[in-house]
Design a protein around this motif. Structure first.
Motif, PDB file in Angstrom:
ATOM      1  N   PRO A   1       8.610  12.476  -0.902  1.00 49.15           N
ATOM      2  CA  PRO A   1       6.636  12.194  -0.538  1.00 49.15           C
ATOM      3  C   PRO A   1       6.451  11.178  -2.098  1.00 49.15           C
ATOM      4  O   PRO A   1       7.232  10.928  -2.881  1.00 49.15           O
ATOM      5  CB  PRO A   1       6.260  13.422  -1.456  1.00 49.15           C
ATOM      6  N   ALA A   2       5.832   9.684  -1.563  1.00 46.91           N
ATOM      7  CA  ALA A   2       6.211   8.883  -2.462  1.00 46.91           C
ATOM      8  C   ALA A   2       5.197   9.213  -4.115  1.00 46.91           C
ATOM      9  O   ALA A   2       5.655   8.157  -4.751  1.00 46.91           O
ATOM     10  CB  ALA A   2       5.005   7.894  -1.689  1.00 46.91           C
ATOM     11  N   GLY A   3       4.313  10.207  -3.941  1.00 46.57           N
ATOM     12  CA  GLY A   3       4.055  10.481  -5.234  1.00 46.57           C
ATOM     13  C   GLY A   3       5.347  10.883  -6.252  1.00 46.57           C
ATOM     14  O   GLY A   3       5.110  11.002  -7.661  1.00 46.57           O
ATOM     15  N   GLN A   4       6.299  11.181  -5.866  1.00 46.41           N
ATOM     16  CA  GLN A   4       7.730  11.430  -6.011  1.00 46.41           C
ATOM     17  C   GLN A   4       8.339  10.135  -7.506  1.00 46.41           C
ATOM     18  O   GLN A   4       9.285  10.472  -7.977  1.00 46.41           O
ATOM     19  CB  GLN A   4       8.691  12.569  -5.840  1.00 46.41           C
TER      20      GLN A   4
ATOM     21  N   VAL B   1       6.971   8.105   1.566  1.00 40.94           N
ATOM     22  CA  VAL B   1       8.066   7.109   1.476  1.00 40.94           C
ATOM     23  C   VAL B   1       7.763   5.996   2.564  1.00 40.94           C
ATOM     24  O   VAL B   1       7.239   4.736   3.163  1.00 40.94           O
ATOM     25  CB  VAL B   1       9.553   6.054   0.610  1.00 40.94           C
ATOM     26  N   ALA B   2       8.302   6.530   3.870  1.00 37.48           N
ATOM     27  CA  ALA B   2       8.137   5.731   5.625  1.00 37.48           C
ATOM     28  C   ALA B   2       6.925   5.229   5.173  1.00 37.48           C
ATOM     29  O   ALA B   2       6.554   4.253   6.543  1.00 37.48           O
ATOM     30  CB  ALA B   2       9.705   6.480   6.091  1.00 37.48           C
ATOM     31  N   GLU B   3       6.092   6.871   5.227  1.00 36.52           N
ATOM     32  CA  GLU B   3       4.971   6.824   6.027  1.00 36.52           C
ATOM     33  C   GLU B   3       4.124   5.822   5.638  1.00 36.52           C
ATOM     34  O   GLU B   3       2.960   5.506   6.137  1.00 36.52           O
ATOM     35  CB  GLU B   3       4.315   8.775   5.667  1.00 36.52           C
ATOM     36  N   ASN B   4       4.028   5.663   4.223  1.00 36.71           N
ATOM     37  CA  ASN B   4       3.517   4.943   3.000  1.00 36.71           C
ATOM     38  C   ASN B   4       3.591   3.392   3.911  1.00 36.71           C
ATOM     39  O   ASN B   4       2.213   2.522   4.545  1.00 36.71           O
ATOM     40  CB  ASN B   4       4.087   5.318   1.720  1.00 36.71           C
ATOM     41  N   VAL B   5       4.604   3.084   3.473  1.00 37.32           N
ATOM     42  CA  VAL B   5       4.745   1.695   4.062  1.00 37.32           C
ATOM     43  C   VAL B   5       4.188   1.561   5.826  1.00 37.32           C
ATOM     44  O   VAL B   5       3.387   0.238   5.604  1.00 37.32           O
ATOM     45  CB  VAL B   5       6.172   1.301   4.518  1.00 37.32           C
ATOM     46  N   LEU B   6       4.558   2.314   6.666  1.00 40.90           N
ATOM     47  CA  LEU B   6       4.199   1.829   7.875  1.00 40.90           C
ATOM     48  C   LEU B   6       3.008   2.005   8.251  1.00 40.90           C
ATOM     49  O   LEU B   6       2.301   1.625   9.374  1.00 40.90           O
ATOM     50  CB  LEU B   6       5.047   3.577   9.417  1.00 40.90           C
ATOM     51  N   SER B   7       2.242   3.000   7.732  1.00 38.88           N
ATOM     52  CA  SER B   7       0.543   2.946   7.387  1.00 38.88           C
ATOM     53  C   SER B   7      -0.389   1.288   6.984  1.00 38.88           C
ATOM     54  O   SER B   7      -1.173   1.449   7.857  1.00 38.88           O
ATOM     55  CB  SER B   7       0.780   3.320   6.180  1.00 38.88           C
ATOM     56  N   GLY B   8       0.792   0.011   6.438  1.00 38.17           N
ATOM     57  CA  GLY B   8       0.201  -0.523   6.863  1.00 38.17           C
ATOM     58  C   GLY B   8       0.097  -1.590   7.977  1.00 38.17           C
ATOM     59  O   GLY B   8      -0.525  -2.365   8.220  1.00 38.17           O
ATOM     60  N   ALA B   9       0.883  -0.615   9.263  1.00 35.71           N
ATOM     61  CA  ALA B   9       1.183  -1.484   9.864  1.00 35.71           C
ATOM     62  C   ALA B   9       0.367  -0.692  11.229  1.00 35.71           C
ATOM     63  O   ALA B   9       1.383  -0.865  12.146  1.00 35.71           O
ATOM     64  CB  ALA B   9       2.826  -1.838   9.645  1.00 35.71           C
ATOM     65  N   PHE B  10      -0.584   0.098  11.128  1.00 33.72           N
ATOM     66  CA  PHE B  10      -0.848   0.827  12.452  1.00 33.72           C
ATOM     67  C   PHE B  10      -1.564   0.057  12.936  1.00 33.72           C
ATOM     68  O   PHE B  10      -2.296  -1.390  12.564  1.00 33.72           O
ATOM     69  CB  PHE B  10      -1.856   1.342  10.757  1.00 33.72           C
ATOM     70  N   GLY B  11      -1.707   0.667  14.659  1.00 33.23           N
ATOM     71  CA  GLY B  11      -1.723  -0.165  15.208  1.00 33.23           C
ATOM     72  C   GLY B  11      -1.056  -1.062  16.182  1.00 33.23           C
ATOM     73  O   GLY B  11      -1.266  -1.931  16.903  1.00 33.23           O
TER      74      GLY B  11
ATOM     75  N   ARG C   1      -1.656   2.504  -5.786  1.00 30.79           N
ATOM     76  CA  ARG C   1      -2.341   3.953  -5.158  1.00 30.79           C
ATOM     77  C   ARG C   1      -0.883   3.808  -3.732  1.00 30.79           C
ATOM     78  O   ARG C   1      -1.166   2.875  -3.011  1.00 30.79           O
ATOM     79  CB  ARG C   1      -3.389   3.390  -4.737  1.00 30.79           C
ATOM     80  N   VAL C   2      -0.601   4.514  -4.182  1.00 26.67           N
ATOM     81  CA  VAL C   2      -0.448   5.065  -2.535  1.00 26.67           C
ATOM     82  C   VAL C   2      -0.668   6.780  -1.986  1.00 26.67           C
ATOM     83  O   VAL C   2      -1.222   7.473  -3.166  1.00 26.67           O
ATOM     84  CB  VAL C   2       1.842   5.149  -2.685  1.00 26.67           C
ATOM     85  N   PHE C   3      -0.068   7.090  -0.998  1.00 28.03           N
ATOM     86  CA  PHE C   3      -0.809   8.543  -0.437  1.00 28.03           C
ATOM     87  C   PHE C   3       0.420   9.473  -0.945  1.00 28.03           C
ATOM     88  O   PHE C   3       1.649   9.272  -0.943  1.00 28.03           O
ATOM     89  CB  PHE C   3      -0.841   8.161   0.976  1.00 28.03           C
ATOM     90  N   PRO C   4       0.648  10.237  -2.191  1.00 31.34           N
ATOM     91  CA  PRO C   4       1.179  10.976  -3.200  1.00 31.34           C
ATOM     92  C   PRO C   4       1.718  11.886  -1.899  1.00 31.34           C
ATOM     93  O   PRO C   4       3.207  12.282  -2.687  1.00 31.34           O
ATOM     94  CB  PRO C   4       0.340  11.345  -4.086  1.00 31.34           C
ATOM     95  N   SER C   5       1.234  12.613  -1.234  1.00 26.95           N
ATOM     96  CA  SER C   5       2.300  13.622  -0.583  1.00 26.95           C
ATOM     97  C   SER C   5       3.031  13.179   0.961  1.00 26.95           C
ATOM     98  O   SER C   5       3.105  14.127   1.501  1.00 26.95           O
ATOM     99  CB  SER C   5       0.986  14.688  -0.266  1.00 26.95           C
ATOM    100  N   MET C   6       2.589  11.930   1.390  1.00 31.24           N
ATOM    101  CA  MET C   6       3.117  10.425   2.453  1.00 31.24           C
ATOM    102  C   MET C   6       4.088  10.743   2.485  1.00 31.24           C
ATOM    103  O   MET C   6       4.188  10.152   1.001  1.00 31.24           O
ATOM    104  CB  MET C   6       2.102  10.650   3.445  1.00 31.24           C
TER     105      MET C   6
ATOM    106  N   VAL D   1       6.478   0.396  -2.684  1.00 40.34           N
ATOM    107  CA  VAL D   1       6.303   0.552  -2.005  1.00 40.34           C
ATOM    108  C   VAL D   1       3.945   0.239  -1.823  1.00 40.34           C
ATOM    109  O   VAL D   1       3.808   0.185  -0.117  1.00 40.34           O
ATOM    110  CB  VAL D   1       6.047   2.437  -2.350  1.00 40.34           C
ATOM    111  N   ALA D   2       3.530   0.486  -2.650  1.00 36.22           N
ATOM    112  CA  ALA D   2       2.222  -0.354  -2.600  1.00 36.22           C
ATOM    113  C   ALA D   2       2.141  -1.562  -1.082  1.00 36.22           C
ATOM    114  O   ALA D   2       1.137  -1.944  -0.542  1.00 36.22           O
ATOM    115  CB  ALA D   2       1.116  -0.121  -3.357  1.00 36.22           C
ATOM    116  N   ILE D   3       3.214  -2.456  -2.485  1.00 37.28           N
ATOM    117  CA  ILE D   3       3.543  -3.741  -1.903  1.00 37.28           C
ATOM    118  C   ILE D   3       3.693  -3.858  -0.382  1.00 37.28           C
ATOM    119  O   ILE D   3       3.350  -4.849   0.427  1.00 37.28           O
ATOM    120  CB  ILE D   3       3.880  -5.034  -2.801  1.00 37.28           C
TER     121      ILE D   3
END
Ligand SMILES: Nc1ncnc2c1ncn2[C@@H]1O[C@H](COP(=O)(O)OP(=O)(O)OP(=O)(O)O)[C@@H](O)[C@H]1O
Ligand SMILES: [Mg+2]
Length: 230
Positions: free
Chosen positions: A130-133, A93-103, A86-91, A142-144
Motif C-alpha cells: 500500500p502506497a500509504g506505507q 504502489v503499482a495501482e497508484n502509478v498505473l491509475s495515471g495511465a487509466f484508459g 497525494r497518493v491513494f494510501p490503501s491502493m 509515486v505521485a510524480i
C-alpha cells in the motif's frame, strides 16, 4: 503550447488570481515561484480544471481548456502531480502509478511502468505494498510517476520538492530531466526555488495573485531566491 491570458480565480470573496498571463512553449520547463498564497497552486489547478476560472483564457495548442471538464483534460495530454504528495494510501504502489495511465492500452501501461521502474527501482520492489506505507519522499515519487505514466505532452508539477530530503530532491530532479529528454513540456511550481531553478528554462515570480517578474532563469534568479526567504 500553453497560453494563459488574464486568468482570474476567486474562492468566495477571496481573489486568488487577479489576471495572470503565462506562456509555456513546446519543450520548455517553466517555473512558477512565489511565497505562500502567491497563487501558484491556483494557476496549476486552473489548468488541470480542479478550480473554476472567473475570467481569462487557458489555451493548449490553441484549444480553449476552460470549457473542458477536468476528467477530460488528461485526455488532452496533461499530466498532474498535486501539492502535498497525494497518493491513494490503501491502493498499492503499482495501482497508484498505473491509475495515471487509466484508459491507455495494457501494453502501453506495461511499457510506461517498466520505464518508470528503470528510473525508480523501488517501484518494482514495493509494487504490491500500500502506497500509504512508504516514506514521504517515496510517496512524492509515486505521485510524480503517476503523472508521468501516461507520457503527457504537458506535465504539471505542484511543489515536487516540498519538505523532502536532498536525496529525494536529486531523484525527482533526475526524473524531471528524463521527462525533458523525452520532449515533455513542463510547468512546475516551487517555494524552494534553488533546486527548481536548475531545471527550468524560464520562470515567473508570483505574489498576491499576480505575476511580478518574468524572464529567463538568469533574469529572475535574484528575485526568485529572495522569495524563498520571505
Ligand atoms: N480552497 C480555498 N478556499 C479559499 N481560499 C483559498 C483556497 N485555496 C487557496 N486559497 C487562497 O488563494 C490564494 C492563493 O492560494 P494558492 O494556494 O494558489 O497559493 P500558492 O502560491 O500555491 O501557495 P502555497 O505556496 O502555500 O502552496 C491564497 O490567498 C489562499 O489563501
Ligand atoms: Mg500551492
Amino acid at each position: 503550447m500553453l497560453e494563459i491570458r488574464d486568468l482570474q480565480v476567486r474562492y468566495g470573496g477571496i481573489t486568488a488570481l487577479a489576471g495572470v498571463s503565462i506562456d509555456v512553449r513546446q519543450n520548455e520547463t517553466v517555473l512558477l515561484v512565489g511565497a505562500n498564497g502567491a497563487g501558484k497552486s491556483s494557476t496549476i489547478n486552473a489548468v488541470i480544471g480542479l478550480v473554476r476560472t472567473a475570467g481569462g483564457s487557458i489555451r493548449l495548442d490553441g484549444k480553449e481548456l476552460t470549457s473542458i471538464p477536468c476528467e477530460r483534460r488528461a485526455r488532452e495530454g496533461i499530466g498532474y502531480s498535486p501539492e502535498g504528495r497525494r497518493v491513494f494510501p490503501s491502493m498499492t504502489v503499482a495501482e497508484n502509478v498505473l491509475s495515471g495511465a487509466f484508459g491507455m492500452g495494457r501494453r502501453h501501461q506495461r511499457e510506461s511502468f517498466d520505464w518508470l521502474v528503470s528510473l525508480f527501482p523501488f517501484l518494482a520492489e514495493r509494487a504490491s505494498q500500500p502506497a500509504g506505507q512508504l516514506s514521504g519522499g517515496q510517496q512524492q515519487l509515486v505521485a510524480i510517476s503517476r503523472a508521468m505514466c501516461a507520457m503527457p505532452r504537458l506535465l504539471l508539477l505542484d511543489e515536487p520538492f516540498l519538505g523532502l530530503a536532498p536525496i529525494w530532491v536529486r531523484q525527482i530532479s533526475d526524473a524531471i530531466r528524463q521527462m525533458q529528454a523525452r520532449n515533455t513540456t513542463i510547468l512546475m511550481t516551487e517555494q524552494m526555488a534553488r533546486p527548481a531553478l536548475k531545471l527550468a528554462t524560464r520562470g515567473y515570480v508570483m505574489r498576491g495573485g499576480e505575476v511580478r517578474r518574468a524572464g529567463s532563469v538568469a533574469e529572475i534568479q535574484d528575485s526568485a531566491l529572495a522569495e524563498e526567504y520571505l
